[in-house]
Design a protein around this motif. Structure first.
Motif, PDB file in Angstrom:
ATOM      1  N   PRO A   7      -0.820  23.570  -2.823  1.00 45.23           N
ATOM      2  CA  PRO A   7      -0.233  24.823  -3.294  1.00 45.23           C
ATOM      3  C   PRO A   7       1.183  24.960  -2.730  1.00 45.23           C
ATOM      4  CG  PRO A   7      -2.355  25.208  -2.195  1.00 45.23           C
ATOM      5  CD  PRO A   7      -1.995  23.779  -1.982  1.00 45.23           C
ATOM      6  N   SER A   8       2.048  25.617  -3.454  1.00 45.61           N
ATOM      7  CA  SER A   8       3.442  25.729  -3.007  1.00 45.61           C
ATOM      8  C   SER A   8       3.564  26.459  -1.668  1.00 45.61           C
ATOM      9  CB  SER A   8       4.293  26.426  -4.062  1.00 45.61           C
ATOM     10  OG  SER A   8       3.795  27.724  -4.297  1.00 45.61           O
ATOM     11  N   ASP A   9       2.601  27.285  -1.328  1.00 50.54           N
ATOM     12  CA  ASP A   9       2.651  28.031  -0.074  1.00 50.54           C
ATOM     13  C   ASP A   9       1.520  27.620   0.877  1.00 50.54           C
ATOM     14  OD1 ASP A   9       0.643  29.016  -1.663  1.00 50.54           O
ATOM     15  OD2 ASP A   9       1.003  31.112  -1.164  1.00 50.54           O
ATOM     16  N   GLY A  10       1.010  26.393   0.706  1.00 51.77           N
ATOM     17  CA  GLY A  10      -0.129  25.967   1.506  1.00 51.77           C
ATOM     18  C   GLY A  10      -0.039  24.527   1.955  1.00 51.77           C
ATOM     19  N   VAL A  11      -1.200  23.926   2.155  1.00 49.21           N
ATOM     20  CA  VAL A  11      -1.277  22.563   2.671  1.00 49.21           C
ATOM     21  C   VAL A  11      -2.217  21.726   1.811  1.00 49.21           C
ATOM     22  CG1 VAL A  11      -0.752  23.206   5.052  1.00 49.21           C
ATOM     23  CG2 VAL A  11      -3.142  23.143   4.288  1.00 49.21           C
ATOM     24  N   PHE A  12      -2.159  20.427   2.041  1.00 47.25           N
ATOM     25  CA  PHE A  12      -3.017  19.474   1.357  1.00 47.25           C
ATOM     26  C   PHE A  12      -3.926  18.837   2.397  1.00 47.25           C
ATOM     27  CE2 PHE A  12      -4.227  15.538  -0.686  1.00 47.25           C
ATOM     28  CZ  PHE A  12      -4.435  15.938  -1.995  1.00 47.25           C
ATOM     29  N   PHE A  58       4.073  11.066  10.296  1.00 44.57           N
ATOM     30  CA  PHE A  58       5.465  10.897   9.883  1.00 44.57           C
ATOM     31  C   PHE A  58       5.787  11.741   8.655  1.00 44.57           C
ATOM     32  CE2 PHE A  58       9.106   8.870   7.883  1.00 44.57           C
ATOM     33  CZ  PHE A  58       9.981   8.805   8.960  1.00 44.57           C
ATOM     34  N   VAL A  59       4.830  11.866   7.734  1.00 47.65           N
ATOM     35  CA  VAL A  59       5.043  12.722   6.553  1.00 47.65           C
ATOM     36  C   VAL A  59       5.429  14.132   7.005  1.00 47.65           C
ATOM     37  CG1 VAL A  59       3.866  13.883   4.638  1.00 47.65           C
ATOM     38  CG2 VAL A  59       3.593  11.419   4.952  1.00 47.65           C
ATOM     39  N   ASN A  60       4.650  14.691   7.916  1.00 47.06           N
ATOM     40  CA  ASN A  60       4.929  16.055   8.380  1.00 47.06           C
ATOM     41  C   ASN A  60       6.233  16.127   9.169  1.00 47.06           C
ATOM     42  OD1 ASN A  60       2.688  17.246   7.176  1.00 47.06           O
ATOM     43  ND2 ASN A  60       1.380  16.826   8.933  1.00 47.06           N
ATOM     44  N   TRP A  61       6.477  15.136  10.022  1.00 48.02           N
ATOM     45  CA  TRP A  61       7.727  15.119  10.789  1.00 48.02           C
ATOM     46  C   TRP A  61       8.933  15.041   9.848  1.00 48.02           C
ATOM     47  CZ3 TRP A  61      11.690  11.611  10.892  1.00 48.02           C
ATOM     48  CH2 TRP A  61      12.667  11.836  11.865  1.00 48.02           C
ATOM     49  N   ASP A  80      13.880  16.345   8.349  1.00 45.27           N
ATOM     50  CA  ASP A  80      14.870  15.977   7.342  1.00 45.27           C
ATOM     51  C   ASP A  80      15.136  17.079   6.329  1.00 45.27           C
ATOM     52  OD1 ASP A  80      15.109  13.541   8.555  1.00 45.27           O
ATOM     53  OD2 ASP A  80      14.063  12.415   7.009  1.00 45.27           O
ATOM     54  N   GLY A  81      14.082  17.770   5.939  1.00 47.23           N
ATOM     55  CA  GLY A  81      14.247  18.723   4.851  1.00 47.23           C
ATOM     56  C   GLY A  81      14.059  20.174   5.216  1.00 47.23           C
ATOM     57  N   GLY A  82      13.705  20.458   6.451  1.00 49.16           N
ATOM     58  CA  GLY A  82      13.481  21.839   6.835  1.00 49.16           C
ATOM     59  C   GLY A  82      12.271  22.461   6.147  1.00 49.16           C
ATOM     60  N   GLU A  83      11.371  21.622   5.670  1.00 50.09           N
ATOM     61  CA  GLU A  83      10.157  22.082   4.987  1.00 50.09           C
ATOM     62  C   GLU A  83       9.014  22.159   5.993  1.00 50.09           C
ATOM     63  OE1 GLU A  83       9.873  22.950   1.759  1.00 50.09           O
ATOM     64  OE2 GLU A  83      11.979  22.517   1.377  1.00 50.09           O
ATOM     65  N   PRO A  84       8.011  22.979   5.708  1.00 57.50           N
ATOM     66  CA  PRO A  84       6.860  23.029   6.620  1.00 57.50           C
ATOM     67  C   PRO A  84       5.987  21.791   6.474  1.00 57.50           C
ATOM     68  CG  PRO A  84       6.479  24.439   4.725  1.00 57.50           C
ATOM     69  CD  PRO A  84       7.895  23.936   4.611  1.00 57.50           C
ATOM     70  N   PRO A  85       5.161  21.515   7.472  1.00 57.24           N
ATOM     71  CA  PRO A  85       4.198  20.411   7.346  1.00 57.24           C
ATOM     72  C   PRO A  85       3.319  20.636   6.118  1.00 57.24           C
ATOM     73  CG  PRO A  85       4.199  21.282   9.579  1.00 57.24           C
ATOM     74  CD  PRO A  85       5.026  22.201   8.759  1.00 57.24           C
ATOM     75  N   ILE A  86       2.866  19.555   5.507  1.00 59.16           N
ATOM     76  CA  ILE A  86       2.101  19.653   4.277  1.00 59.16           C
ATOM     77  C   ILE A  86       0.721  19.019   4.382  1.00 59.16           C
ATOM     78  CG2 ILE A  86       2.964  17.506   3.234  1.00 59.16           C
ATOM     79  CD1 ILE A  86       2.463  20.760   1.348  1.00 59.16           C
ATOM     80  N   LEU A  87       0.564  18.060   5.271  1.00 59.38           N
ATOM     81  CA  LEU A  87      -0.616  17.200   5.268  1.00 59.38           C
ATOM     82  C   LEU A  87      -1.542  17.518   6.440  1.00 59.38           C
ATOM     83  CD1 LEU A  87      -1.969  14.863   3.790  1.00 59.38           C
ATOM     84  CD2 LEU A  87      -0.557  13.301   5.114  1.00 59.38           C
ATOM     85  N   VAL A  88      -2.814  17.755   6.131  1.00 64.71           N
ATOM     86  CA  VAL A  88      -3.849  17.996   7.130  1.00 64.71           C
ATOM     87  C   VAL A  88      -4.923  16.941   6.952  1.00 64.71           C
ATOM     88  CG1 VAL A  88      -5.629  19.607   7.905  1.00 64.71           C
ATOM     89  CG2 VAL A  88      -3.423  20.484   7.127  1.00 64.71           C
TER      90      VAL A  88
END
Length: 117
Positions: free
Chosen positions: A61-66, A93-96, A101-109
């Motif tokens: 989700p655009s405001d959540g995690v995978f 590394f995906v989350n880092w 690099d992009g100032g995005e929140p972590p995505i992967l759990v």
């Protein structure tokens, strides 16, 4: 609680590097040009919340995690210790990469289950 999407990966089907990439490509719908290496895996996973990038057919989700739920994790760790270590390192590394690099929140759990449900 954050919204999330979850995909389950049965690690019994992964026996080597080739099967690792085949299982993830099929399960997550990586594109036809997927390079079947660590860098390509990281590239696809970094875009989990960006459907327009076309890197996966499943999305966060655009405001959540995978959530990647791994079944048969203990057996996998014993059979394929190097692949297990790569999986953990590449996921981190995906989350880092997203944060640094992009100032995005972590995505992967990651979620570990011993047996298939």
């Amino acid at each position: 609680m954050l919204p999330y999407n979850k995909v389950t990966v049965d690690l019994r089907w992964i026996t080597d590097t080739e099967s690792f990439h085949a299982v993830f490509a099929e399960t997550l719908g990586f594109p036809y040009f997927y390079g079947k290496n660590r860098d390509a895996w990281i590239d696809c996973m970094t875009s989990l919340d960006m459907p327009s990038h076309g890197m996966t057919s499943v999305h966060a989700p655009s405001d959540g995690v995978f959530v990647l739920e791994f079944e048969n994790i203990d057996d996998f760790k014993k059979r394929c210790p190097e692949l297990f270590a790569d999986l953990i390192e590449c996921s981190a590394f995906v989350n880092w990469r997203r944060m640094e690099d992009g100032g995005e929140p972590p995505i992967l759990v990651l979620s570990f289950c011993e047996e298939s449900t």
